[in-house]
Design a protein around this motif. Structure first.
Motif, PDB file in Angstrom:
ATOM      1  N   SER A 165      -2.148   2.078   6.341  1.00 14.91           N
ATOM      2  CA  SER A 165      -1.837   3.481   6.043  1.00 14.91           C
ATOM      3  C   SER A 165      -1.215   4.156   7.260  1.00 14.91           C
ATOM      4  O   SER A 165      -0.231   4.895   7.138  1.00 14.91           O
ATOM      5  CB  SER A 165      -3.109   4.250   5.674  1.00 14.91           C
ATOM      6  OG  SER A 165      -3.727   3.653   4.577  1.00 14.91           O
ATOM      7  N   GLN A 222       0.857  -1.188   0.000  1.00 11.40           N
ATOM      8  CA  GLN A 222       0.000   0.000   0.000  1.00 11.40           C
ATOM      9  C   GLN A 222       0.890   1.234   0.000  1.00 11.40           C
ATOM     10  O   GLN A 222       1.939   1.249   0.648  1.00 11.40           O
ATOM     11  CB  GLN A 222      -0.885  -0.036   1.241  1.00 11.40           C
ATOM     12  CG  GLN A 222      -2.087   0.863   1.183  1.00 11.40           C
ATOM     13  CD  GLN A 222      -3.091   0.506   2.281  1.00 11.40           C
ATOM     14  OE1 GLN A 222      -3.487  -0.643   2.408  1.00 11.40           O
ATOM     15  NE2 GLN A 222      -3.456   1.481   3.083  1.00 11.40           N
ATOM     16  N   TRP A 276      -3.094   3.991  -2.661  1.00 11.95           N
ATOM     17  CA  TRP A 276      -3.518   2.843  -3.455  1.00 11.95           C
ATOM     18  C   TRP A 276      -2.767   1.614  -2.989  1.00 11.95           C
ATOM     19  O   TRP A 276      -1.812   1.705  -2.217  1.00 11.95           O
ATOM     20  CB  TRP A 276      -3.309   3.088  -4.951  1.00 11.95           C
ATOM     21  CG  TRP A 276      -1.905   3.117  -5.445  1.00 11.95           C
ATOM     22  CD1 TRP A 276      -1.016   2.077  -5.497  1.00 11.95           C
ATOM     23  CD2 TRP A 276      -1.203   4.245  -5.990  1.00 11.95           C
ATOM     24  NE1 TRP A 276       0.178   2.488  -6.043  1.00 11.95           N
ATOM     25  CE2 TRP A 276       0.097   3.808  -6.358  1.00 11.95           C
ATOM     26  CE3 TRP A 276      -1.541   5.572  -6.239  1.00 11.95           C
ATOM     27  CZ2 TRP A 276       1.032   4.654  -6.937  1.00 11.95           C
ATOM     28  CZ3 TRP A 276      -0.590   6.400  -6.818  1.00 11.95           C
ATOM     29  CH2 TRP A 276       0.672   5.946  -7.154  1.00 11.95           C
ATOM     30  N   SER A 277      -3.210   0.475  -3.466  1.00  5.17           N
ATOM     31  CA  SER A 277      -2.478  -0.745  -3.173  1.00  5.17           C
ATOM     32  C   SER A 277      -2.333  -1.546  -4.446  1.00  5.17           C
ATOM     33  O   SER A 277      -3.071  -1.349  -5.406  1.00  5.17           O
ATOM     34  CB  SER A 277      -3.198  -1.572  -2.107  1.00  5.17           C
ATOM     35  OG  SER A 277      -4.349  -2.165  -2.667  1.00  5.17           O
ATOM     36  N   LEU A 297      -7.888  -1.110   0.515  1.00  2.00           N
ATOM     37  CA  LEU A 297      -7.000  -0.280   1.323  1.00  2.00           C
ATOM     38  C   LEU A 297      -7.353  -0.453   2.790  1.00  2.00           C
ATOM     39  O   LEU A 297      -8.519  -0.527   3.147  1.00  2.00           O
ATOM     40  CB  LEU A 297      -7.160   1.182   0.919  1.00  2.00           C
ATOM     41  CG  LEU A 297      -6.677   1.517  -0.482  1.00  2.00           C
ATOM     42  CD1 LEU A 297      -7.227   2.859  -0.932  1.00  2.00           C
ATOM     43  CD2 LEU A 297      -5.171   1.509  -0.544  1.00  2.00           C
TER      44      LEU A 297
END
Lengths: 370, 104
Positions: A282, A236, A305-306, A277
């Motif tokens: 994050s 990610q 984004w991943s 996500l």
């Protein structure tokens, strides 16, 4: 039915590089591409052209990566000459910044091991202690003990690379066939293969088939009786707003973009075929980056984004002809950007000549049968 | 869900634009207010210093980034004006890396 010398299954950076290489060698090549884009690592990566410390425990991979990186500038020139697209390759030098003393010790050990593979030089690195690092980055985090610097590492624009490879493939006479997910590969009695796409309504015939479909390679190889040990690993990435006067080396923490934004990443999660996500991932990425670069607290994240890495058990690529299906080749790795010159040249040549000798021979799946 | 905005009730809220008090209609977006107010750019690109202003007005283009109530890089088209709001156009801002930058 169309007939080709080689059919490439998959049109990401690995497939297009090999397809371009084969087309340049005068082969008649078609590249069959999927119609949907859920797992395209070619679009989700950070565009790092990176050596440290790949292959520290595996001399052939260290050498392969070094030779790819050494030929990257010439390869970028080659693509610009072929199709006029600039991949924005820059050999900036790169940093691995440690969060704590143990990590720095580990990074140092890995780099010493890597260097031991290059007895005649070509693997220089510097250990930046905290005072050296603070001359470079005065506001580096309090707990950062130091970093590893190598002059070899750099960045490119991975989307420009993919576009350049597509154009170069077509300019060399290759046929790009979109919206054509391969669902079956049939070996023909008289040699060669028939490849069925989508729901079998179309088929293509070729002497050779290259599986470069990323994670999609798994099922296609399985149907041919071969087990390719790859699995997804989710990464990610956080993308920041655009900043003025970015003067940062690419590192294990972030990469600066020409647009002024920073790509901060990346996480590493074994969660199967899932590109959703996760807030926790994050937060972990952001917290790690903040410990290194506290000024990031004043910078906003505008996107994330991943994408899924294609991981083999030892993290190294697989290049080989399938033992149970002569004429079918597998090419898979999670460093498709760094290794692009090798794919376009050495791997394409090996497929053309039916022999993975020399620097490619250590990358068959036999290494997993111990 | 939808309602008509009475733009004739012009001086409904008081806001600060680049530190100066200005009267503005209520219930329109910051970007709409800035377009109404003048043809000055809303910001300069941090990459090449080109002047920029709102383009799409629907949150896609990120061209209308302004500082609102101390928060930089807010999408002006997605924020509704409120009384006493402090709007600062991002004209040739110093870098976050340089002295005199945001909080460095």
């Amino acid at each position: 039915m169309d007939e080709y010398d080689v059919l490439i299954v998959g049109a990401g950076v690995v497939g297009t590089a090999i397809g371009y290489g084969l087309a340049k060698r005068g082969r008649r090549v078609a590249m069959l591409d999927d119609s949907s884009y859920p797992f395209r690592a070619s679009l989700g990566n950070q565009g790092m052209v990176w050596r440290q410390p790949k292959g520290y425990n595996h001399r052939p991979y260290a050498n392969l990566t070094a030779s790819a990186v050494e030929s990257w500038a010439a390869f970028a020139d080659e693509l610009r000459d072929e199709v006029g697209i600039d991949c924005a390759y820059q050999r900036t030098g790169g940093l691995s910044i440690a969060s704590g003393p143990e990590e720095l010790a580990g990074l140092t050990r890995a780099m010493r091991a890597l260097q031991s593979h290059f007895t005649s030089g070509g693997c220089e690195f510097e250990i930046y202690d905290r005072s050296k690092l603070t001359t470079l980055y005065p506001s580096i985090g309090d707990e950062v003990p130091g970093a590893i610097y190598t002059p070899y590492d750099g960045i490119c624009n991975p989307l420009a690379l993919l576009k350049a490879l597509h154009h170069a493939f077509k300019a060399r006479g290759g046929d790009y066939v979109p919206a054509s997910r391969v669902n079956r590969i049939e070996a023909l009695a008289g040699g060669g293969f028939k490849v069925f796409v989508e729901h079998g309504e179309r088929a293509y015939r070729a002497a050779k088939v290259v599986l470069a479909a990323g994670l999609g390679t798994l099922k296609l190889a399985q149907a041919l009786g071969a087990s390719v040990p790859i699995k997804p690993n989710r990464g990610q990435i956080l993308v920041t707003e655009r900043l003025r006067d970015v003067n940062l080396l690419p590192s294990n923490i972030l990469r600066p973009n020409q647009s002024g934004s920073l790509l901060i990443g990346a996480s590493s999660d074994d969660v199967g075929y899932d590109t959703s996500l996760e807030l926790v991932a994050s937060a972990n990425i952001a917290n790690r980056a903040l410990r290194i670069f506290p000024w990031l607290a004043n910078v906003r994240v505008v996107r994330m984004w991943s994408a899924l890495r294609i991981m083999t058990p030892d993290g190294k690529p697989i290049y080989q002809e399938l033992p149970g299906a002569r004429g079918v080749f597998v090419a898979t790795c999670h460093s498709g950007i760094t290794l692009a010159p090798v794919h376009a040249h050495a791997v394409a040549e090996a497929i053309d000549r039916d022999t993975f000798g020399g620097e490619l021979s250590p990358f068959s799946m036999e290494r997993f049968d111990v | 869900m939808f309602s008509l905005i009475d733009l004739c009730a012009a001086n409904a809220v008081g806001v600060y634009l680049d530190g100066e008090p200005v009267q503005a209609p209520a219930r329109i977006s910051v970007a709409a207010f800035l377009l109404m107010h003048s043809d000055q750019p809303m910001r300069h690109s941090p990459v090449n210093d080109e002047p920029r202003s709102a383009f799409c007005m629907i949150g896609n283009c990120y061209e209308c980034l302004v500082e609102i109530d101390g928060h930089p890089n807010q999408q002006g088209c997605l924020v509704t004006l409120t009384d006493q709001m402090r709007i600062v156009r991002q004209l040739r801002r110093p870098s976050v890396f340089s002295k005199g930058g945001r909080d460095e």
